[in-house]
Structure formats: structure tokens, C-alpha cells
Write an enzyme that holds these catalytic residues in place. Structure first.
Site, mmCIF file in Angstrom:
data_model
loop_
_atom_site.group_PDB
_atom_site.id
_atom_site.type_symbol
_atom_site.label_atom_id
_atom_site.label_comp_id
_atom_site.label_asym_id
_atom_site.label_seq_id
_atom_site.Cartn_x
_atom_site.Cartn_y
_atom_site.Cartn_z
ATOM 1 N N HIS A 175 0.861 -1.175 0.000
ATOM 2 C CA HIS A 175 0.000 0.000 0.000
ATOM 3 C C HIS A 175 0.901 1.230 0.000
ATOM 4 C CE1 HIS A 175 -2.865 2.976 1.589
ATOM 5 N NE2 HIS A 175 -3.846 2.134 1.295
ATOM 6 N N LYS B 267 -10.817 -0.528 10.433
ATOM 7 C CA LYS B 267 -10.954 -1.731 9.613
ATOM 8 C C LYS B 267 -11.348 -2.949 10.457
ATOM 9 C CE LYS B 267 -7.432 -0.108 6.342
ATOM 10 N NZ LYS B 267 -8.292 0.292 5.216
ATOM 11 N N ASP C 250 2.989 -3.890 8.092
ATOM 12 C CA ASP C 250 1.677 -3.277 7.924
ATOM 13 C C ASP C 250 0.625 -4.356 8.163
ATOM 14 O OD1 ASP C 250 -0.728 -2.281 7.013
ATOM 15 O OD2 ASP C 250 -0.017 -1.754 5.007
ATOM 16 N N GLN D 166 -4.620 -5.214 7.120
ATOM 17 C CA GLN D 166 -5.537 -6.212 6.565
ATOM 18 C C GLN D 166 -5.434 -7.564 7.265
ATOM 19 O OE1 GLN D 166 -7.806 -5.323 4.487
ATOM 20 N NE2 GLN D 166 -6.994 -3.296 4.031
ATOM 21 N N CYS E 22 -4.628 2.300 -3.780
ATOM 22 C CA CYS E 22 -3.391 2.839 -3.191
ATOM 23 C C CYS E 22 -2.240 1.842 -3.313
ATOM 24 C CB CYS E 22 -3.608 3.241 -1.734
ATOM 25 S SG CYS E 22 -4.814 4.559 -1.514
#
Length: 404
Positions: free
Chosen positions: A121, A224, A198, A201, A363
Site C-alpha cells: 500500500h 478496519k 503493515d 488487513q 493505493c
């Protein structure tokens, strides 16, 4: 009882109709919807408790501080961190990565290298570009192979004694690829590199244990994972956080201040200047409690079943191309394209039937170039998503040709 049958009544927005159709919300990878428990917890805070934290000895201030710090404890338990001091509350994933990149950037020297991947991302690309700018630092990227997995042989070649940082996604926000975090971290540490993961997700969709992942830094967002916008988490291994210089100054992050110098507060508050997102912290706690009651193993199995269903059903639709590995261990996203249609047109036509999906480059423009497209449409799932939602999506995609 199926997980979606248990949860759907908890999400007020799912009762909405869109363009004359019941809402089918398949955009949780961008931002999930919020259960009533989160909404009510934040409302109760504003109605009964609101005050600034850490600065007052009056009752409201102490109550607000207790609620704010309770969020740190909830996060620590949820992700298996060793200590509450390792949990920094931020404004989100992007803010957390920038915080780390700015701090590390000040220590970089000419000839140092930063290693990212082709599936990142932009929030795990651009901050590193900014950290490298003007310092003679080289950014390298691990390529992808097959249907969208990291080329680990290339990673081994690119990882050198010059590598200062290895930054990568736990789960791709487009392909759903689940990267092998612990092995990558172990190799990076052997080379003397700092690891930044990261987890935006991953955290909403699978059980986590920082002691098993062993990374230096791990970042994610509340919005999220059924929580509110405006708050996120930076996990930092104690030793790594201690070595990181604060890059943002102000109240709360100091111990003492003179005209020409200051000393920093203890961990984690030295990285939380100013008034923090207090109500949002209350909402984050409520979101974690909600997910805990469901059980993250059950959440993961439910969403992976929906992902498999979507992959199988969409693959049978003529003109549809799917992206990402077809393995069982995937993130809760399915990116696809429809022959002859721009992704934005696909999303608009689905919206006309009440179905919300994401469209564009997500992104992740370097990844789009690897896929050979300008963008994709993307369906993504959460605890309230149902097999019926997936079937409606598939039927709607199959009907797009006649809708033109």
C-alpha cells in the site's frame, strides 16, 4: 448458527436500502461497519465522561484517563504484546508508519538501503521515500512471482548488510496474499535490519501473537476492525521503541522542558503528543471486546469461507479475471476485473443494485503495474458478510453485460 446470522442485527447500517435495494456492503477492507456496541460506547463516553486525559485530578479527568488507558490494555491482550508500554495509540496505520519512518529516517546515512515489496500500500512506500530523500539512501523492492506471492529467493538476494529497514504487508490489500512474517523477520534481524509490518488487513481477520511474529514494529487501524476512524495502533518491541527518537513534540510527551531542551516521557507516552483520540479509544476497546466474544479463529474461518466462495463463483463468470493466489490461507479480499469495463464502471453498476465494492488502484499502483491493469474492483468481507451477499455479488457481476 452462522457467524453472519449472529452478528448482522448488531450493525444498524445494514438495515439501509441503497438505490432501492437492501445494502450489500463488501468494502470492509477500506473501512468496516460498526456494531451498535461501539457506537453506544462512544456515545456514552461523550454523554457521561468526557474530559481531557492525564492532566486533571478531577473525577471526569480520572474517569476519561482510565477509559483511554484501558484501550491500551485491550490492544496488548488482543495482539499478544509483552507489555502495555509497547502499545502506542496513533491516528491510524498511515500515521504509525510515518511515525516510525520519520524516526528511523533521522538515523539513515548514505549507502543505507530500505527494502519494501511490490505489493505494498502507498502508506508503506511513500513514507520510506520521504525518509530516504536527500540522504543518499536506496529503496529496493522485492518482486512477486506466480499469482502474487513474494519472491523469497529475490528477498534473500536483496537483503544485504546495507539493509537498514525491511517494511512489508502482513496481508495484501489487493491480492489477499498472506506473507510469512516470522521467517522474513528472522532473516531481516540476522542481517541487522529493523522490521516494520503493515497489519491493517490482518488484525481484523485472524488471531495474532506478537511474540510469535517477533517483528520490531507492527501497525494497524481501528476502523478496519469494527472500530472508529481516527485511531490506530503502533506496536513496538520494547527495545525497538526505546531506540526510536520522537519526531513530534508538544504536551504529554515530555518530562521536563527548558527554553533550549527537553527530556522525554516514558514509553509509550513519548510518542503520543497532544490530546489523544479519547472517544475513539473507547470505541476501539468496544470493538476488541466484540471481536473477542466472537473468537478470532471463528472470524477467520468464516471470512475465508466467504473468500473461497467468491473466488469459485466469480471464476465461473465469463469475462471475469481474478487476482491473487487461490490458496486457502488468504486475506478477506477478492480483486477482480470484468472484460470491457473500467473498474469504476463496475463499481457504479453494482452500486445501482445496492452492492458496495471498492474500485481503482487501491493505493497500490506498483502492484497494479505488476498485474498489468490500471485498477480492479474489489470485494472484501467482515464478520457480518454472508454467503447470500457473495451470491448477490456474483449474480450482479454476471448481469453487467446486459446492464450496458
Amino acid at each position: 448458527m452462522r457467524l453472519d446470522e449472529q452478528t448482522r442485527g448488531d450493525f444498524p447500517i445494514l438495515s439501509r436500502t441503497v438505490n432501492g435495494h437492501p445494502l450489500v456492503y463488501l468494502d470492509s477492507a477500506a473501512s468496516s461497519q460498526k456494531p451498535r456496541a461501539v457506537i453506544e460506547a462512544m456515545t456514552k463516553y461523550y454523554e457521561t465522561t468526557h474530559a481531557n486525559v492525564h492532566r486533571s485530578i478531577h473525577t471526569l479527568g480520572e474517569d476519561a484517563t482510565e477509559l483511554y488507558e484501558a484501550a491500551r490494555d485491550a490492544v496488548q491482550r488482543f495482539i499478544g504484546a509483552a507489555a502495555r508500554e509497547e502499545i502506542v495509540l496513533t491516528r491510524g496505520t498511515t500515521d504509525g508508519i510515518n511515525l516510525v519512518a520519520e524516526g528511523i529516517g533521522r538515523t539513515l546515512r548514505a549507502g543505507d538501503e530500505i527494502l519494501i515489496t511490490d505489493m505494498e500500500h502507498h502508506s508503506n512506500v511513500v513514507p520510506w521515500q520521504m525518509a530516504a530523500r536527500g540522504r543518499g539512501v536506496v529503496i529496493r523492492s522485492v518482486p512477486l512471482v506466480g499469482d502474487g506471492i513474494l519472491d523469497l529467493e529475490a528477498f534473500d538476494r536483496l537483503l544485504t548488510p546495507r539493509t537498514r529497514v525491511v517494511a512489508f504487508a502482513h496481508v495484501s490489500n489487493v491480492l489477499g496474499t498472506v506473507n510469512p512474517v516470522a521467517p522474513i523477520v528472522d532473516k531481516a534481524r540476522s542481517a541487522g535490519a529493523i522490521t516494520v509490518v503493515d497489519g491493517a488487513q490482518a488484525v481484523p481477520h485472524m488471531p495474532l501473537d506478537m511474540s510469535s511474529l517477533r517483528c520490531d514494529f507492527y501497525v494497524f487501524s481501528a476502523h478496519k476492525m469494527l472500530g472508529p476512524t481516527g485511531i490506530g495502533v503502533l506496536y513496538g518491541r520494547r527495545q525497538a521503541l526505546d531506540a526510536l527518537e520522537p519526531t513530534r513534540g508538544g504536551g504529554e510527551m515530555i518530562k521536563e522542558v527548558w527554553t533550549d531542551r527537553a527530556t522525554w516521557n516514558d514509553l509509550p507516552w513519548r510518542f503520543e503528543p497532544g490530546t489523544p483520540p479519547i472517544a475513539e479509544a473507547v470505541g476501539l476497546t468496544a470493538a476488541i471486546e466484540y471481536l473477542d466474544k466472537l473468537g478470532m479463529d471463528r472470524v477467520m474461518e468464516h471470512e475465508r469461507a466467504l473468500t473461497r466462495q467468491a473466488l469459485d463463483q466469480l471464476a465461473a463468470v465469463p469475462g471475469v479475471t481474478l487476482y491473487g493466489p487461490r490458496t486457502r490461507e488468504r486475506g478477506a479480499v477478492v480483486a477482480f476485473s470484468v472484460k470491457g469495463l473500467h473498474p469504476h464502471d463496475v463499481a457504479a453498476l453494482l452500486d445501482a443494485q445496492g452492492i458496495a465494492v471498492r474500485a481503482g488502484h487501491h493505493c497500490a499502483q506498483p502492484l497494479m503495474r505488476w498485474c498489468g491493469v490500471v485498477g480492479t474492483s474489489r470485494a472484501s468481507f467482515s464478520v457480518f458478510s454472508s454467503p447470500e451477499d457473495v451470491s448477490l455479488l456474483t449474480h450482479a457481476v454476471a448481469s453487467l453485460e446486459t446492464a450496458l
